[in-house]
Write a protein that holds these residues in place. Structure first.
Motif, mmCIF file in Angstrom:
data_model
loop_
_atom_site.group_PDB
_atom_site.id
_atom_site.type_symbol
_atom_site.label_atom_id
_atom_site.label_comp_id
_atom_site.label_asym_id
_atom_site.label_seq_id
_atom_site.Cartn_x
_atom_site.Cartn_y
_atom_site.Cartn_z
ATOM 1 N N GLU A 199 0.860 -1.180 0.000
ATOM 2 C CA GLU A 199 0.000 0.000 0.000
ATOM 3 C C GLU A 199 0.896 1.230 0.000
ATOM 4 O O GLU A 199 1.742 1.391 0.878
ATOM 5 C CB GLU A 199 -0.900 0.049 1.241
ATOM 6 N N LEU A 200 0.724 2.064 -1.010
ATOM 7 C CA LEU A 200 1.438 3.336 -1.066
ATOM 8 C C LEU A 200 0.503 4.409 -0.517
ATOM 9 O O LEU A 200 -0.616 4.577 -1.017
ATOM 10 C CB LEU A 200 1.845 3.659 -2.496
ATOM 11 N N ALA A 201 0.957 5.098 0.512
ATOM 12 C CA ALA A 201 0.139 6.145 1.141
ATOM 13 C C ALA A 201 0.881 7.471 1.077
ATOM 14 O O ALA A 201 2.053 7.554 1.444
ATOM 15 C CB ALA A 201 -0.159 5.785 2.598
ATOM 16 N N VAL A 202 0.191 8.496 0.590
ATOM 17 C CA VAL A 202 0.744 9.854 0.544
ATOM 18 C C VAL A 202 0.001 10.682 1.586
ATOM 19 O O VAL A 202 -1.220 10.847 1.508
ATOM 20 C CB VAL A 202 0.569 10.472 -0.856
ATOM 21 N N ASP A 203 0.752 11.180 2.564
ATOM 22 C CA ASP A 203 0.157 11.935 3.669
ATOM 23 C C ASP A 203 0.515 13.415 3.573
ATOM 24 O O ASP A 203 1.687 13.772 3.382
ATOM 25 C CB ASP A 203 0.652 11.407 5.021
ATOM 26 N N LYS A 204 -0.501 14.247 3.727
ATOM 27 C CA LYS A 204 -0.296 15.697 3.770
ATOM 28 C C LYS A 204 -1.146 16.241 4.908
ATOM 29 O O LYS A 204 -2.352 15.995 4.962
ATOM 30 C CB LYS A 204 -0.711 16.351 2.454
ATOM 31 N N GLY A 205 -0.516 16.954 5.838
ATOM 32 C CA GLY A 205 -1.276 17.460 6.980
ATOM 33 C C GLY A 205 -0.381 18.091 8.022
ATOM 34 O O GLY A 205 0.647 18.690 7.701
ATOM 35 N N LYS A 206 -0.744 17.904 9.296
ATOM 36 C CA LYS A 206 0.010 18.561 10.362
ATOM 37 C C LYS A 206 -0.116 17.784 11.670
ATOM 38 O O LYS A 206 -1.031 16.971 11.860
ATOM 39 C CB LYS A 206 -0.491 19.990 10.570
ATOM 40 N N ILE A 207 0.835 18.045 12.551
ATOM 41 C CA ILE A 207 0.812 17.538 13.922
ATOM 42 C C ILE A 207 0.617 18.741 14.832
ATOM 43 O O ILE A 207 1.310 19.755 14.674
ATOM 44 C CB ILE A 207 2.126 16.822 14.295
ATOM 45 N N THR A 208 -0.299 18.646 15.760
ATOM 46 C CA THR A 208 -0.569 19.745 16.690
ATOM 47 C C THR A 208 -0.499 19.223 18.113
ATOM 48 O O THR A 208 -1.147 18.223 18.450
ATOM 49 C CB THR A 208 -1.961 20.355 16.447
ATOM 50 N N SER A 209 0.280 19.903 18.948
ATOM 51 C CA SER A 209 0.394 19.505 20.351
ATOM 52 C C SER A 209 -0.644 20.232 21.192
ATOM 53 O O SER A 209 -0.702 21.473 21.180
ATOM 54 C CB SER A 209 1.794 19.811 20.886
ATOM 55 N N GLU A 210 -1.454 19.475 21.929
ATOM 56 C CA GLU A 210 -2.417 20.082 22.842
ATOM 57 C C GLU A 210 -1.723 20.703 24.049
ATOM 58 O O GLU A 210 -2.232 21.638 24.670
ATOM 59 C CB GLU A 210 -3.425 19.025 23.333
#
Length: 469
Positions: free
Chosen positions: A143-154
């Protein structure tokens, strides 16, 4: 559900991703109609004192974007050259909440409540748009997965961007994954991302998520397996060193570390080429030598500039001369060439290409070939060539490959050989550097008619001649 997750995580630009997906071999491997998009929101939890992390566990709850939820425990992480291996245990959930029970019966061996009797706290959230494709490559399914987004610390309100590609084995072998990685790295520039999303999330809250690296040396087991394992570790160190340089760290220490790790890779490739009659490694050897040449040229020019500055300090009359300006300009150009080489992903292509060749090749009678014993014979051959070599540059090249290979072998004879050769190598380094600086000066004179450059070059040449006496 418990399974062993093996995936390759790579960084790739958006333009190169489009080029990759449109490449002929990818169009042939992508299962028609398999493209899908998902919005995934994953919340990572731990105790207030991060007791899960201390026990090698990452725990998350994921909103899968289709009305379903899932709790996951990941443990037993191994990361080499972008390939991550770990145990993954999943439990389906009815809603988005941290559930700590049920993992023991699925293979964890205990319940998370034993580590977190007072419950858990959400540390950070990973929010990505994931585009997936199914790949059929040789006998494997990925499975090839392309991820675009962000990490946010609470906890800290810090954020980090996510823009990466993952290839996970669904059915099949690591050998096929390495062959696919080799094809990808030869098609477009790609780079290793050694940190998981979990590790990058921990960084946002000021926590380190690095794992200790156990140094690997070749022993008396099968030569191909020993060579593959050792090359993987040394190559992984080189790719990490490359990442440091590409993050705008062009310091001497960063470049010297990149050169050192690349020398390890080169010595192991040269060793492999002694056993290979098909020329599988020649292209990668040439690419590694080209990268090393560019690194050393930057360092050589800096040495020349340091030598010229010593003239400035002694005489003052040479300060702010055209020689200083020319050297600074040459250093900047050499640095730009080095960065361009790295941006083209050449070192990554060497790494995956050699890994794939080692994993797939077969050598005559290899089941009877023990790595350390074969290395002894190869090192003896190289040492004889070294003893008869009169050219300082060629002798240094031989000394380097002997020392770096010897340091990659688990044997007393190898340690002794590397130690005995070290003093001779130090002497050769100085002679070879002087010779390369002379060549740089000659090259500089061929490109100018300036009488000031001729004057200053004469001073530098005089200093190099004086050093030899």
């Amino acid at each position: 559900m418990k399974n062993k997750e093996i995936e390759l995580k790579l960084l790739i630009s958006r333009a190169d991703l489009r080029k990759l997906l449109n490449a002929n071999f990818m169009q042939e491997e992508i299962v028609k109609g398999s493209k899908a998009k998902h919005n995934l929101v994953s919340s990572y939890y731990d105790t207030e004192d991060l007791y899960f992390k201390k026990n090698g566990i990452a725990y998350r709850v994921r909103d899968k974007g289709d009305g379903s939820f899932e709790a996951t425990v990941k443990t037993g992480k191994k990361n080499q050259g972008g390939i991550t291996e770990r145990i993954e245990i999943n439990i389906p959930l009815d809603k988005d909440e941290a559930v700590l029970e049920g993992f023991g019966a699925l293979g964890l061996g205990y319940e998370l409540t034993e580590l977190a009797p007072d419950g858990v706290t959400r540390l950070f959230t990973v929010d990505v748009e994931r585009t997936t494709y199914d790949l059929k490559f040789h006998g494997s399914t990925f499975e090839l997965a392309v991820d675009k987004g962000k990490i946010t610390s609470e906890l800290t309100k810090n954020k980090a961007k996510i823009d990466e590609m993952e290839i996970e084995i669904k059915e099949g072998s690591v050998k096929d994954l390495l062959q696919l990685a080799a094809l990808i790295s030869q098609t477009v520039p790609v780079f290793v991302e050694p940190r998981s999303k979990f590790a990058r999330g921990l960084a946002l809250i000021g926590e380190d998520a690095t794992y200790p690296v156990v140094k690997r040396k070749m022993g008396d087991a099968s030569v191909r397996n020993e060579l593959l394992e050792t090359f993987t570790q040394k190559g992984n160190a080189a790719l990490l060193a490359q990442s440091v340089v590409m993050q705008d760290d062009l310091s001497d220490s960063a470049l010297k570390n990149l050169a050192k790790q690349s020398e390890y890779m080169l010595s192991l490739m040269l060793f492999a080429s002694e056993l290979d009659s098909k020329g599988l490694f020649e292209e990668y050897i040439d690419m590694a030598k080209e990268i090393l040449h560019v690194i050393y040229r930057v360092l050589d020019l800096r040495e020349m500039h340091a030598l010229w500055r010593s003239v400035d300090v002694q005489g003052k009359a040479f300060s702010k001369t055209i020689m200083s300006i020319t050297l600074n300009d040459n250093i900047a150009k050499a640095e730009a060439v080095l960065v361009e080489h790295l941006k083209l992903g050449k070192l990554t292509a060497v790494f995956y290409g050699v890994q794939s060749a080692l994993a797939s090749s077969e050598w005559d009678n290899e089941e009877y070939m023990e790595a350390a014993s074969i290395a002894r014979n190869v090192l003896k051959k190289w040492q004889e060539a070294f003893e008869s070599e009169k050219n300082p540059e060629a002798a240094l090249s031989l000394a380097d490959k002997i020392i770096y290979l010897a340091r990659s072998v688990e044997a007393k004879f190898a340690d002794k050989l590397a130690g005995n050769l070290k003093k001779k190598r130090n002497s050769l380094i100085s002679k070879a550097l002087d010779k390369r600086m002379e060549q740089e000066i000659i090259r500089m004179l061929q490109l100018t008619n300036s009488k000031y450059i001729y004057r200053d070059a004469g001073v530098l040449l005089g200093m190099l001649i004086a050093k030899k006496k």
